[in-house]
Design an enzyme around this catalytic site. Structure first.
Site, PDB file in Angstrom:
ATOM      1  N   MET A 298      -6.289  17.699  16.049  1.00 46.74           N
ATOM      2  CA  MET A 298      -7.527  18.408  16.012  1.00 46.74           C
ATOM      3  C   MET A 298      -7.395  19.703  15.112  1.00 46.74           C
ATOM      4  SD  MET A 298      -8.407  17.798  20.000  1.00 46.74           S
ATOM      5  CE  MET A 298      -6.837  17.193  20.403  1.00 46.74           C
TER       6      MET A 298
ATOM      7  N   SER B 235     -15.845  14.442  18.957  1.00 51.04           N
ATOM      8  CA  SER B 235     -16.249  13.739  17.979  1.00 51.04           C
ATOM      9  C   SER B 235     -14.842  14.700  17.886  1.00 51.04           C
ATOM     10  CB  SER B 235     -16.740  14.217  16.200  1.00 51.04           C
ATOM     11  OG  SER B 235     -16.189  15.830  16.690  1.00 51.04           O
ATOM     12  N   ASP B 236     -13.491  14.355  17.377  1.00 55.25           N
ATOM     13  CA  ASP B 236     -12.848  15.102  17.083  1.00 55.25           C
ATOM     14  C   ASP B 236     -12.586  16.684  16.350  1.00 55.25           C
ATOM     15  OD1 ASP B 236      -9.293  16.181  16.193  1.00 55.25           O
ATOM     16  OD2 ASP B 236      -8.730  13.942  16.239  1.00 55.25           O
ATOM     17  N   CYS B 237     -12.221  16.834  16.141  1.00 52.68           N
ATOM     18  CA  CYS B 237     -12.365  18.867  15.452  1.00 52.68           C
ATOM     19  C   CYS B 237     -12.748  18.262  14.443  1.00 52.68           C
ATOM     20  CB  CYS B 237     -11.860  19.915  16.212  1.00 52.68           C
ATOM     21  SG  CYS B 237     -11.630  20.016  17.606  1.00 52.68           S
TER      22      CYS B 237
END
Length: 746
Positions: A1, A277-279
């Site tokens: 992330m 979501s991933d960041c």
């Protein structure tokens, strides 16, 4: 992330006796508060009461409050990979300055102890709840990382259980329930998140990075390598969260991939949680993959099945996309219903009196003596002895002075690797050995080892001491998020340091390799002056104590390598962007399942101070090919990629494991399946299908049973469909095929 995306920090429903939305108007007495209804039905009502402006504030990881409905702000992003960890949703301010720091996942995986995996995650969620109850943690933890170590250079491989699909799938199946489930069957203790879904295993290599990389994955590799752990995490682990990854797969960004989210996860596998979501990954869909414009990106990710944007893309562009008629309100509401259903499952809308987790206290449940001991025990079980000429364990009375030298000899935070919290203490190898003997310390060089100016101090210490512990390896200086290695050789002059110390040492030398990903330490393996070699990964807050306990025999090692230790020339000409597992041009094959060369140490390697023997203890096994074919067809229809608890058992292999040595010890018994056509036409050389850990006294025998399922004796074809292979299979017990048991499929 992305560590830069630290948005608002806030946690809801944090303390016993707090005012919950259902204790006051306007939600009190409504369907939102009807505990006889499902979380989904209650969430639908809540969403129906929201205005558009209120909805728009709920899609970021730092979700805004809804004062009109008495709904607090909430930070969805909390971390707990191997202990509650620093992240936007976690605070280590008083009265919660520390949390137990267990070994990094790669070391815990090396224990091959399924019970241990679940016990650790249960301890983590206990500490998480204690911190949540004072507002210092959320309840959505983005763990575990179940991507595979496809390439040893990957910077985040140490966050995972290793290179094997079954090991990783089994880890997920035990870690997730341990984190989520407890004494309260009505509410989640905490939420686990299967990440990163999917095909994510590179950071920045060969001209690409994770934000723009398009992973080209064959259906065959997808079926038997990239999807099994995620299937198991959802189906066997009953995970309540998933995370879509930065990368694209075959042209479609993961966070816009409806096939894998709504198709596989929610459709075929029955996933009923939320997907984040991933960041920054939603922004990547538009800005780095150039898959869609801003309006279409909002629509595509929500319709694909993603619910929450870790980042600010939806906050910036969703309203416009809605107003232009691109993103339908049905997609908006569906995502919010998933998010609120999670909050219902936590207890955000239920009376405090019905939630025992609200009684957890930082005074008794955070960093407790029991958890401290568990961290030590996990480190001990993760120690992997790879070489021993009989010198070890050392008798402390005969070796009163020990040199502890090398780049990681006095490592502390290195032992935590990444995604770590504030440990209550960190016991370095030097500190651990000091409990047994007088020590002489010299670093020699740091892990980069760019010069040899410190070598004389290290060799002098080794020359003076009765024995030497040489701790080499790497650290997050070399392998970390956003950074892949370019070489798997020991960095800089470390090989020269090993040779120099071995040559100068007066007494026996134990070489300790502290590293997450594979490094080539052939220099120690082939040198007879290295009397022992031990791989320790990154062993957490008590790592140094565990290392010393093995060196001096207080603990009998039982770990096994969770990934292949390759020679350093393995990566020559091998692109990090080549996702193929099978051998090909410039690709010698990836992981033990397909690697055609000779490893430095093989997957599953690991010695003990005692010895074990294996003997076939069951009748011959024959399986009907047609019946297994029908079972495989059903699995293919339902996108089944890992063995489930209700899978049909077609046969069972029984193995007698006997401790033939003089010491009590534990053995991780690994069972591999070898097809009749192993290594030909894309068929794996062998594949782990089961394992069990047993503890035996000298002379004691235990019988271990390994059930056989259709997936265990099937091979994925080019279309990603599993089919059994007729003929004589071999069940190989142990990493070196110590016992072969024929299984006839006919």
């Amino acid at each position: 992330m992305l560590k830069a995306v630290f948005l608002s920090v806030g946690c809801a429903w944090v303390a016993a006796g707090a005012q919950f939305p259902c204790t006051m108007a306007p939600l009190q007495g409504t369907a939102a508060c009807d505990t006889s209804q499902t979380p989904s039905a209650r969430a639908q009502y809540i969403v129906s009461q929201l205005t558009l402006d209120e909805k728009l504030g709920l899609f970021s990881n730092g979700a805004k409050s809804v004062p009109r409905l008495n709904i607090d702000a909430y930070q969805w992003w909390s971390e707990a990979l191997h202990g509650v960890a620093s992240s936007p949703g976690v605070s280590f301010a008083q009265p919660t300055p520390n949390a137990t720091s267990f070994p990094q996942v790669i070391t815990t995986a090396a224990s091959y102890n399924k019970t241990l995996w679940g016990t650790i995650s249960s301890a983590i969620s206990t500490e998480a709840r204690a911190m949540n109850n004072v507002g210092h943690a959320g309840l959505t933890f983005w763990t575990p990382n179940i991507n595979l170590i496809r390439d040893p250079r990957w910077g985040r491989g140490h966050e995972t259980p290793g290179e094997d699909p079954v090991t990783t799938a089994t880890y997920a199946a035990h870690f997730v329930p341990g984190l989520q489930e407890g004494e309260d069957s009505k509410h989640l203790k905490a939420s686990a998140c299967c990440k990163h879904y999917y095909g994510y295993d590179m950071e920045d290599s060969d001209g690409a990075d994770r934000h723009n990389f398009n992973a080209i994955i064959s259906l065959q590799d997808e079926a038997d390598t990239y999807l099994p752990a995620f299937h198991s995490c959802v189906v066997n682990g009953r995970a309540s969260g998933m995370m879509c990854s930065y990368n694209a797969v075959n042209g479609t960004p993961s966070c816009a991939n409806e096939r894998i989210m709504n198709g596989f996860a929610r459709g075929k596998w029955g996933f009923d949680g939320y997907i984040t979501s991933d960041c920054g990954a939603v922004a990547d869909v538009c800005n780095n993959h150039h898959y869609a414009n801003q309006d279409d990106t909002c629509r595509d990710v929500l319709q694909a099945g993603m619910d929450s944007d870790c980042g600010g893309f939806l906050a910036s562009y969703l309203n416009t996309s809605i107003s232009r008629g691109v993103t339908p309100m049905s997609a908006v509401d569906t995502a919010l219903e998933h998010l609120f259903a999670m909050q219902v499952r936590f207890g955000a809308f239920d009376p405090a009196s019905e939630q025992p987790y609200l009684n957890y206290s930082y005074k008794t449940d955070l960093n407790s003596p029991a958890h401290q001991h568990l961290a030590l025990e996990a480190a001990r079980q993760g120690m992997v002895l790879l070489k021993n000429d009989g010198t070890f364990p050392l008798d402390a009375t005969k070796y009163p002075t020990v040199a502890v030298v090398g780049p990681n000899a006095n490592a502390t935070t290195t032992m935590q690797a990444s995604y770590q919290g504030n440990a209550p203490y960190l016991i370095s190898p030097l500190m651990g050995v000091s409990k047994y003997a007088k020590t002489l310390y010299a670093e020699g060089c740091d892990t980069n080892c760019s010069n040899q100016t410190g070598f004389p101090a290290a060799t002098e210490a080794a020359a003076q001491a009765d024995a030497t512990v040489l701790v080499i390896g790497i650290s997050t200086e070399q392998e970390r998020e956003s950074h892949d290695r370019t070489s798997i050789a020991l960095p800089g002059y470390q090989e020269d340091l090993v040779t120099a110390v071995l040559s100068a040492a007066k007494g026996p030398v134990m070489v300790v390799v502290m590293a997450g990903g594979s490094v080539d330490f052939t220099v120690a393996k082939v040198n007879p002056l290295a009397k022992g070699i031990m791989w320790v990964g990154y062993p957490g807050q008590s790592g140094g104590e565990a290392i010393a306990d093995v060196v001096f025999g207080a603990v009998n090692p039982s770990g096994r390598l969770p990934h292949t230790q390759y020679p350093k020339d393995y990566t020559n000409g091998l692109s990090m962007l080549d996702m193929n597992m099978r051998p090909g041009t410039s690709n010698p094959g990836r992981t033990y399942r397909f690697y055609t060369g000779t490893p430095v140490y093989a997957f599953g390697s690991g010695l003990s101070y005692t010895s074990f023997s294996y003997k076939n203890a069951g009748p011959s096994v024959s399986i009907d090919f047609e019946t297994m074919t029908r079972d495989c067809a059903a699995n293919n229809q339902n996108a089944v990629y890992s063995v489930t608890s209700n899978a049909t058992v077609f046969g069972t292999v029984y193995v007698n494991v006997t401790n033939t040595g003089k010491l009590a010890g534990s053995d991780a018994v690994l069972a591999f399946a070898k097809a009749p056509n192993a290594g030909k036409g894309g068929v794996p050389l062998k594949s782990l299908f089961a394992f069990e850990k047993v503890h035996l006294e000298p002379g004691e025998t235990a019988t271990v049973a390994f059930d056989l399922h259709s997936l265990d004796l099937a091979v994925a074809d080019a279309a990603g469909k599993f089919a059994p292979v007729a003929g004589t299979w071999q069940v190989a017990i142990g990493p070196n095929d110590e016992l072969l048991i024929p299984v006839n499929v006919q």
